[in-house]
Write a protein that holds these residues in place. Sequence first.
Motif, PDB file in Angstrom:
ATOM      1  N   ALA A 324      40.296  56.083  58.080  1.00 21.34           N
ATOM      2  CA  ALA A 324      40.601  57.410  58.622  1.00 21.34           C
ATOM      3  C   ALA A 324      41.139  57.259  60.041  1.00 21.34           C
ATOM      4  O   ALA A 324      40.582  56.505  60.849  1.00 21.34           O
ATOM      5  CB  ALA A 324      39.358  58.288  58.626  1.00 21.34           C
ATOM      6  N   GLU A 328      40.031  62.088  62.202  1.00 24.04           N
ATOM      7  CA  GLU A 328      40.053  62.480  60.792  1.00 24.04           C
ATOM      8  C   GLU A 328      38.775  62.017  60.099  1.00 24.04           C
ATOM      9  O   GLU A 328      38.078  61.112  60.567  1.00 24.04           O
ATOM     10  CB  GLU A 328      41.273  61.882  60.080  1.00 24.04           C
ATOM     11  N   ASP A 332      38.090  63.735  53.873  1.00 20.45           N
ATOM     12  CA  ASP A 332      39.309  64.548  53.893  1.00 20.45           C
ATOM     13  C   ASP A 332      40.534  63.722  53.497  1.00 20.45           C
ATOM     14  O   ASP A 332      41.448  64.232  52.840  1.00 20.45           O
ATOM     15  CB  ASP A 332      39.519  65.152  55.284  1.00 20.45           C
ATOM     16  N   VAL A 333      40.551  62.443  53.900  1.00 20.21           N
ATOM     17  CA  VAL A 333      41.664  61.565  53.508  1.00 20.21           C
ATOM     18  C   VAL A 333      41.707  61.425  51.991  1.00 20.21           C
ATOM     19  O   VAL A 333      42.764  61.569  51.363  1.00 20.21           O
ATOM     20  CB  VAL A 333      41.528  60.183  54.176  1.00 20.21           C
ATOM     21  N   THR A 336      42.676  64.811  50.272  1.00 20.75           N
ATOM     22  CA  THR A 336      44.104  65.125  50.402  1.00 20.75           C
ATOM     23  C   THR A 336      44.941  64.274  49.453  1.00 20.75           C
ATOM     24  O   THR A 336      45.835  64.778  48.763  1.00 20.75           O
ATOM     25  CB  THR A 336      44.559  64.893  51.853  1.00 20.75           C
ATOM     26  N   ALA A 422      49.811  61.019  54.663  1.00 18.03           N
ATOM     27  CA  ALA A 422      50.289  61.745  55.844  1.00 18.03           C
ATOM     28  C   ALA A 422      50.179  63.240  55.591  1.00 18.03           C
ATOM     29  O   ALA A 422      50.481  63.720  54.487  1.00 18.03           O
ATOM     30  CB  ALA A 422      51.731  61.376  56.157  1.00 18.03           C
ATOM     31  N   LYS A 423      49.738  63.960  56.606  1.00 15.55           N
ATOM     32  CA  LYS A 423      49.631  65.418  56.512  1.00 15.55           C
ATOM     33  C   LYS A 423      50.197  66.011  57.789  1.00 15.55           C
ATOM     34  O   LYS A 423      49.755  65.646  58.891  1.00 15.55           O
ATOM     35  CB  LYS A 423      48.176  65.835  56.320  1.00 15.55           C
ATOM     36  N   ARG A 426      51.576  63.524  61.108  1.00 14.33           N
ATOM     37  CA  ARG A 426      50.906  62.255  61.397  1.00 14.33           C
ATOM     38  C   ARG A 426      50.260  61.674  60.141  1.00 14.33           C
ATOM     39  O   ARG A 426      49.972  62.404  59.183  1.00 14.33           O
ATOM     40  CB  ARG A 426      49.856  62.426  62.496  1.00 14.33           C
ATOM     41  N   MET A 428      47.173  60.535  58.385  1.00 15.24           N
ATOM     42  CA  MET A 428      45.757  60.845  58.576  1.00 15.24           C
ATOM     43  C   MET A 428      44.837  59.721  58.110  1.00 15.24           C
ATOM     44  O   MET A 428      43.647  59.706  58.440  1.00 15.24           O
ATOM     45  CB  MET A 428      45.391  62.142  57.853  1.00 15.24           C
ATOM     46  N   GLY A 429      45.374  58.771  57.345  1.00 16.59           N
ATOM     47  CA  GLY A 429      44.532  57.667  56.887  1.00 16.59           C
ATOM     48  C   GLY A 429      45.211  56.874  55.786  1.00 16.59           C
ATOM     49  O   GLY A 429      46.386  57.093  55.465  1.00 16.59           O
ATOM     50  N   SER A 644      32.697  58.005  59.640  1.00 18.16           N
ATOM     51  CA  SER A 644      33.827  58.667  60.311  1.00 18.16           C
ATOM     52  C   SER A 644      33.381  59.334  61.606  1.00 18.16           C
ATOM     53  O   SER A 644      34.041  59.222  62.646  1.00 18.16           O
ATOM     54  CB  SER A 644      34.451  59.714  59.380  1.00 18.16           C
TER      55      SER A 644
END
Length: 759
Positions: A324, A328, A332-333, A336, A422-423, A426, A428-429, A644
């Motif tokens: 992450a 982040e 969530d990584v 997504t 990528a979100k 950037r 994100m992980g 995280s």
Amino acid sequence: MRNLRLNILLLATTVLALGIGGFLYWIDALASAHATWTAGSLPALACTACNVYRALARREMGADALALIAIVGAIVLGEALSACIIAAMFTSGQVLESWAEDRAGREMSALLARVPRTAWKVDGTSIVSIDLAAIKAGDILLVKPGDIVPVDGLVLSATATLDESVLTGESTAVERRQGSNVRSGAVNAGGPFNLVASETAERSTFAGISKLIEAARSARAPAARLADKAAAWLIPLALGLAAIAWAVSGDPRRALAVLVVATPCPLILAVPVALVCGMSNCARRGILVKGGGALENLARATILFFDKTGTVTGGRARIAYIKAAKGEDKTDVLRTAAAVDQMSAHITATVIVATARERQLQLEMPQDVVETHGAGVSATLGGIPVRVGTPDFVCKTVPWPEWAREFLKTVGEQGGSGVFVAKGDRVMGALHLADQVRLETPRALRLLRRAGIRRMVMLTGDRRDVGEAIGSILGVDEVCAELDPAGKVAAIAQAPSASISIMVGDGVNDAPALASASVGIAMGARGAAAASEAADVVLLVDRFDRLADAMELAKATRRIAVQSVSIGMGLSLVAMMVAALGYLPPVYGAALQELIDVVAIMNALRALRAEPSRPTGRRLAAEEARRWRDQHEKLMPVLDRLSSLGGRVLDMSAAQAGPVLQEIDQLISEKILSHEREDEAVIYPVVAELLGGEDPLAPLSRTHREIAALSRELHRDVVAFTETGSERALRDIQRLLYSLAAILELHFAQEEEMYLAVS
């Protein structure tokens, strides 16, 4: 099957002759009775003579030689009944041996069943099906999704996604660009693509592997039977004692009596009975042994060779690590990436989505989905653009993150592939997908050491650094990397000639090595047909630790067989002495030999109830063990949040950190600690009873107390930070978050290995 039918016919002929001769003897037709018994022994005599001739051609002298001498001697001296009884014992042993091997052989499909029979040829504007043998170099072929590449060739389409695990042993699918070489036997794991054939089917990779299997099989020397080894000392002893009895008494019938009771019926019958029972016992546990010779060799093996992929690893890519970016969350990584990959049929996408669903993550439905074949997927989530795929694909529209180089270096060293996420503007992980070591592998290797394995060698087609990393984790003695099928055969050939070696594998690329080892063992639950056919033993249950069970059952079976031989031959030696002194005529000697056979066979039947040294009578249901392991999977989002949060908590302001820390503190109390209490109250008592002993789970209970202590300390620090906003308290909180994440991950792995051990 033909040998089995022939042996049954021989046995039926001999038994029928005994019955008819007995009836003729009862009605005083003595000459006819003797003629019938003599005729009934002749087919077995011919079969025995053939076996002895083949043994002599190999410069061996087996148990059949003494039976041949006894039958011939009985016929010459007019002891027809003795000859027929000995013949019946010999043929019944042959039936048992051939039935055992035929029974195991019927379980397997035809050799190399996955070889395609036809291919799709592009002929102008049409596509036609042609026989494999009709393919010529230069033909353009269509390989549909899921089809096996029929011949070696060059990719004509833009890209091709291939599963080459049956050839290389590596589970991760590979992308082949236009003009790249592909080998026959690989499976099309993506969309349809065109191929220009560069070889005929006969000269292609898959056919070459088939030839290697046959060459390795023909080079392997036949295994010496346990019965033949025991007969090596019995034959000269019996002949010597018979000669002495004849010389001292001057009566050849006394010598015949010695040979009749010396006839190795306990060897001919008890050993096959023990081996058949042992093979049946193994089959009940999902271990298919194809012959008694394989079972004997398995009991004496000291060197273990094994393939990496699909044997000690799962054979399928899984998420090994989630990276992450700063600020982040790992969950969530994953969420997504899985949300976007719901719309993709790529095998990497299915792994990511499956992992998210195992962790019960709620996935948003993406919009504006566009998939670039072989690169990745772009979409929008909640109006924000998202890209998931290869680093080059994802970073076309966003800057490369500073951690990308180190992440990709780790992926390269450990093997596998990296998926970037990528979100917005950037990255994100990223997700590291790799083939992971099976949960039961470390324990299986420990059990194999205890079962008698002295040297362990891992063979792999992977890079040396990847192979050595896994080898060091497992504690193997040697790692041989970057091997093709011929290289694996060569590695096994370097083992000392006097040693018994085992090779374990599951792919077509392992089949030649399986055939060249003393005992080839295939992971048959998901292994290739070629591996199963080339192997002597197939583990029908896809668990590596069943090999330890197989070795222990083989040792128990061989021990019982040796006991049966010792009992039978010990009694025969006593009877030989009595016969040499003239107190046991040949016919009565044959009857006594029957009683000795019964004793030896009854002992041999104990192999049917043999158990591995570790208890297996009471086991945990597989569904229950899976349910307990699934509870850990549901808790993984909490562990991801712990690590995280530990990485970004120092960058938060007091106002930001307070609510987040209170939330994680509540999650630990409601999820983690309640789970640990349930373990102690419900699960551990059940497992402790299965394991036995006074307190087998004391170390794991101690870990529970440590987790509870760390959780209480974290709670105190969170309360203190909320009240004071102290930076020192925040650093203590970071330490505790990392500590809890590490100890929970290790603890869950230990529990899952334990659940597997008792299931």
